[in-house]
Design an enzyme around this catalytic site. Structure first.
Site, PDB file in Angstrom:
ATOM      1  N   ASP A 277       3.542   9.728  -0.653  1.00 16.98           N
ATOM      2  CA  ASP A 277       2.447   8.819  -0.315  1.00 16.98           C
ATOM      3  C   ASP A 277       2.118   7.760  -1.406  1.00 16.98           C
ATOM      4  O   ASP A 277       2.361   8.266  -2.682  1.00 16.98           O
ATOM      5  CB  ASP A 277       1.135   9.774  -0.090  1.00 16.98           C
TER       6      ASP A 277
ATOM      7  N   HIS B 161       0.953  -1.235  -0.072  1.00 16.39           N
ATOM      8  CA  HIS B 161      -0.011   0.064  -0.033  1.00 16.39           C
ATOM      9  C   HIS B 161       0.790   1.233  -0.010  1.00 16.39           C
ATOM     10  O   HIS B 161       0.383   2.354  -0.312  1.00 16.39           O
ATOM     11  CB  HIS B 161      -1.019  -0.010   1.271  1.00 16.39           C
TER      12      HIS B 161
HETATM   13  P1  ADP Z   1      -2.687   6.687   4.977  1.00 22.02           P
HETATM   14  O1  ADP Z   1      -3.065   5.159   4.653  1.00 22.02           O
HETATM   15  O2  ADP Z   1      -1.284   6.991   5.184  1.00 22.02           O
HETATM   16  O3  ADP Z   1      -3.391   6.911   6.545  1.00 22.02           O
HETATM   17  P2  ADP Z   1      -4.785   7.562   3.199  1.00 22.02           P
HETATM   18  O4  ADP Z   1      -4.924   8.946   2.927  1.00 22.02           O
HETATM   19  O5  ADP Z   1      -4.603   6.905   2.209  1.00 22.02           O
HETATM   20  O6  ADP Z   1      -3.558   7.703   4.198  1.00 22.02           O
HETATM   21  O7  ADP Z   1      -5.894   6.895   4.010  1.00 22.02           O
HETATM   22  C1  ADP Z   1      -6.519   7.513   5.242  1.00 22.02           C
HETATM   23  C2  ADP Z   1      -7.706   7.150   5.629  1.00 22.02           C
HETATM   24  O8  ADP Z   1      -8.016   7.520   6.907  1.00 22.02           O
HETATM   25  C3  ADP Z   1      -8.653   7.510   4.704  1.00 22.02           C
HETATM   26  O9  ADP Z   1      -9.690   6.819   4.602  1.00 22.02           O
HETATM   27  C4  ADP Z   1      -9.217   8.757   5.671  1.00 22.02           C
HETATM   28  O10 ADP Z   1     -10.634   9.130   5.578  1.00 22.02           O
HETATM   29  C5  ADP Z   1      -9.082   8.326   7.009  1.00 22.02           C
HETATM   30  N1  ADP Z   1      -8.761   9.278   7.992  1.00 22.02           N
HETATM   31  C6  ADP Z   1      -7.836  10.144   8.091  1.00 22.02           C
HETATM   32  N2  ADP Z   1      -8.061  10.917   9.088  1.00 22.02           N
HETATM   33  C7  ADP Z   1      -9.063  10.547   9.630  1.00 22.02           C
HETATM   34  C8  ADP Z   1      -9.599  10.813  10.815  1.00 22.02           C
HETATM   35  N3  ADP Z   1      -9.240  12.117  11.543  1.00 22.02           N
HETATM   36  N4  ADP Z   1     -10.665  10.219  11.350  1.00 22.02           N
HETATM   37  C9  ADP Z   1     -11.219   9.301  10.690  1.00 22.02           C
HETATM   38  N5  ADP Z   1     -10.711   8.777   9.509  1.00 22.02           N
HETATM   39  C10 ADP Z   1      -9.455   9.252   9.180  1.00 22.02           C
HETATM   40  C1  G6P Z   2      -1.251   3.194   6.162  1.00 21.65           C
HETATM   41  C2  G6P Z   2      -0.474   2.016   6.137  1.00 21.65           C
HETATM   42  C3  G6P Z   2      -1.527   0.909   6.637  1.00 21.65           C
HETATM   43  C4  G6P Z   2      -1.694   1.213   8.192  1.00 21.65           C
HETATM   44  C5  G6P Z   2      -2.365   2.691   8.158  1.00 21.65           C
HETATM   45  C6  G6P Z   2      -2.532   3.016   9.673  1.00 21.65           C
HETATM   46  O1  G6P Z   2      -2.348   3.309   5.547  1.00 21.65           O
HETATM   47  O2  G6P Z   2      -0.373   1.430   4.662  1.00 21.65           O
HETATM   48  O3  G6P Z   2      -0.888  -0.510   6.834  1.00 21.65           O
HETATM   49  O4  G6P Z   2      -2.527   0.294   8.697  1.00 21.65           O
HETATM   50  O5  G6P Z   2      -1.287   3.445   7.591  1.00 21.65           O
HETATM   51  O6  G6P Z   2      -1.406   3.030  10.477  1.00 21.65           O
HETATM   52  P1  G6P Z   2      -1.217   2.092  11.809  1.00 21.65           P
HETATM   53  O7  G6P Z   2       0.268   1.901  12.148  1.00 21.65           O
HETATM   54  O8  G6P Z   2      -1.942   2.627  12.813  1.00 21.65           O
HETATM   55  O9  G6P Z   2      -1.686   0.698  11.261  1.00 21.65           O
END
Ligand code: ADP
Ligand code: G6P
Length: 446
Positions: free
Chosen positions: A357, A148
């Site tokens: 990202d 991912h």
């Molecule tokens: P990462 O996987 O690095 O966290 P992404 O943008 O690909 O970044 O995915 C983040 C996911 O988490 C999205 O579906 C987003 O809506 C959710 N998210 C981010 N911040 C919050 C928050 N404060 N509360 C709930 N969901 C969140």
């Molecule tokens: C990214 C990674 C996921 C991970 C998520 C939240 O989306 O690709 O594998 O689960 O961040 O991070 P955490 O360490 O809380 O699982």
């Protein structure tokens, strides 16, 4: 015994924010599959149970495992290295040993629940050794792996101690999926450099099998966001947010991220501070809301980021704020999906400016939410999403001047221009739902 098994570090139960669980939960639910993963708490292994139509098979992690495998090798060694080394990658032998032991535990758990000839789909950087281990335990399985996060350039990957083990681990899969074509190419080049293999196109022969490496850019559950955005209560919440923030005369800028140093949150805030300082925007005309969800808070680099961000927020509000009116609202909080969508609907300009990202689902969620074709997206070139959302205002987040230029261009754009851009981006996102992503991956896996 199950015909379809997902293996991921986290279970889709109280999982918090993060792209992986948001993407996979709907698919696993609809296929009646099993999910092998960790509950998120130390020393806890409940009996397998059902959760929202998914069979859950917990894997236990001790406090030491969390320290070494999760916070150490996964999030202090691999995560920074795979994100261009934006923070230094830290290497410790005991972390590596724990990573291997925990990966074996996941592989054994998957081997125990998968039926003869089942399809097992392993996810992300925490579990890169699992495909190879699972192949040894269960040669009958079809094994897929999806990364991912970005896969680094060859020169950076080469810094990783025991790098060949990771390449062998991934080659245990029949299909290795990445967010970007370049990532798949980097991986295939490494099979030559480290193992002397000879890839042809996207395929490579390894130990008598053919392994395919290909890009499958991930997406979101469009209908989930669409339904929330159409919900009158969510729309009412969006109006309330705008009113509370100063009404329609005040431009609303928004950032939504896990508090992670890859997200470019400090650069974004710095750029906003400069726009206030040079008078391009004023506290009367604009406000920035930054939702930063707590994440990996026991890791030192995340604590340091939090301190930097909070110091800068305080400085900007102190310097440019007024009684009852702050230029920057910083929420170190998790929010519900409905609240996030209300924020997306309220925001005039969405700032998604990571330094690196793999994809960035927030950008796609913003686009999916804007059924009104309103709003503007300022998007970092260094996200996977930028390849698809080329009608966003693309910026280089390392260059504060370029960030400011992008924000200014979004502010200055005509409503017609914004609507035309949003329409094109919406077509792209709506045509490439996460369901399609999973279907394409699983069809290619066969
Ligand atoms: P990462 O996987 O690095 O966290 P992404 O943008 O690909 O970044 O995915 C983040 C996911 O988490 C999205 O579906 C987003 O809506 C959710 N998210 C981010 N911040 C919050 C928050 N404060 N509360 C709930 N969901 C969140
Ligand atoms: C990214 C990674 C996921 C991970 C998520 C939240 O989306 O690709 O594998 O689960 O961040 O991070 P955490 O360490 O809380 O699982």
């Amino acid at each position: 015994m199950k015909r379809f098994v997902v293996v991921a570090n986290r279970l889709p139960v109280d999982a918090g924010p993060g792209g992986l669980v948001s993407a996979l939960q709907p698919i696993t639910r609809s296929s009646g599959g099993a999910w092998v993963g960790w509950t998120g708490n130390p020393d806890e292994r409940p009996e397998p149970f059902e959760h929202e139509g998914v069979h859950i098979h917990p894997v236990e992690l001790s406090a030491d495992d969390i320290d070494r495998y999760y916070e150490g090798q996964s999030n202090s060694t691999i995560w920074p290295l795979f994100h261009d080394g934006v923070e230094p990658s830290v290497h410790h032998r005991p972390w590596r040993v724990a990573y291997q032991a925990v990966n074996m535990r996941f592989a054994e758990a998957a081997a125990a629940v998968a039926a003869e000839g089942a399809t097992v789909w392993v996810h992300d950087y925490q579990l890169m050794l699992v495909p190879g281990m699972l192949r040894e335990l269960r040669p009958d399985l079809r094994i897929g792996f999806f990364l991912h996060i970005p896969f680094p350039p060859v020169e950076l990957f080469m810094q990783l101690p025991r790098r060949t083990d990771f390449v062998r681990g991934l080659l245990g899969a029949d299909l290795v999926g990445f967010q970007q074509p370049l990532a798949a190419q980097n991986f295939l080049r490494l099979t030559t450099q480290l193992l002397g293999l000879r890839p042809e196109g996207e395929r490579v022969e390894y130990e008598g099998r053919t392994v395919t490496a290909r890009a499958f850019p991930i997406s979101i559950d469009v209908s989930e966001i669409d339904e929330l955005a159409a919900d009158p209560e969510v729309q009412e919440e969006a109006r309330r947010l705008r009113k509370d923030l100063g009404g329609d005369r005040r431009l609303l800028l928004l950032g939504v991220d896990r508090l992670d140093y890859t997200k470019g949150i400090d650069q974004r805030i710095e750029a906003y501070g400069e726009l206030l300082a040079d008078g391009t925007v004023s506290n009367e005309e604009a406000v920035l809301v930054q939702v930063a969800t707590p994440s990996r808070m026991r890791v030192a680099q995340y604590q340091q980021l939090r301190e930097r961000v909070e110091r800068e927020v305080g400085r900007i509000n102190g310097e440019f704020g007024d009684v009852g009116r702050a230029p920057l609202h910083y929420l170190f909080q998790s929010r519900s999906r409905a609240e996030l969508v209300a924020l997306y609907l309220a925001a005039d300009i969405m700032l998604v400016t990571p330094l690196r990202d793999g994809m960035n689902l927030v950008a796609k969620e913003y686009v999916a939410a804007r059924r009104d074709e309103g709003g503007a997206l300022v998007l970092s070139e260094f996200t996977g999403a930028a390849s698809e959302l080329s009608d966003a205002f693309l910026v280089n987040p390392y260059d504060v001047d370029d960030l400011k230029r992008g924000i200014n261009a979004a502010i200055a754009a005509s409503p017609d221009d914004l609507a035309a851009r949003m329409r094109k981006m919406r077509e792209t996102v709506r045509a490439n739902d996460v369901g399609r992503w999973a279907k394409q991956f699983l069809e290619a896996l066969g």
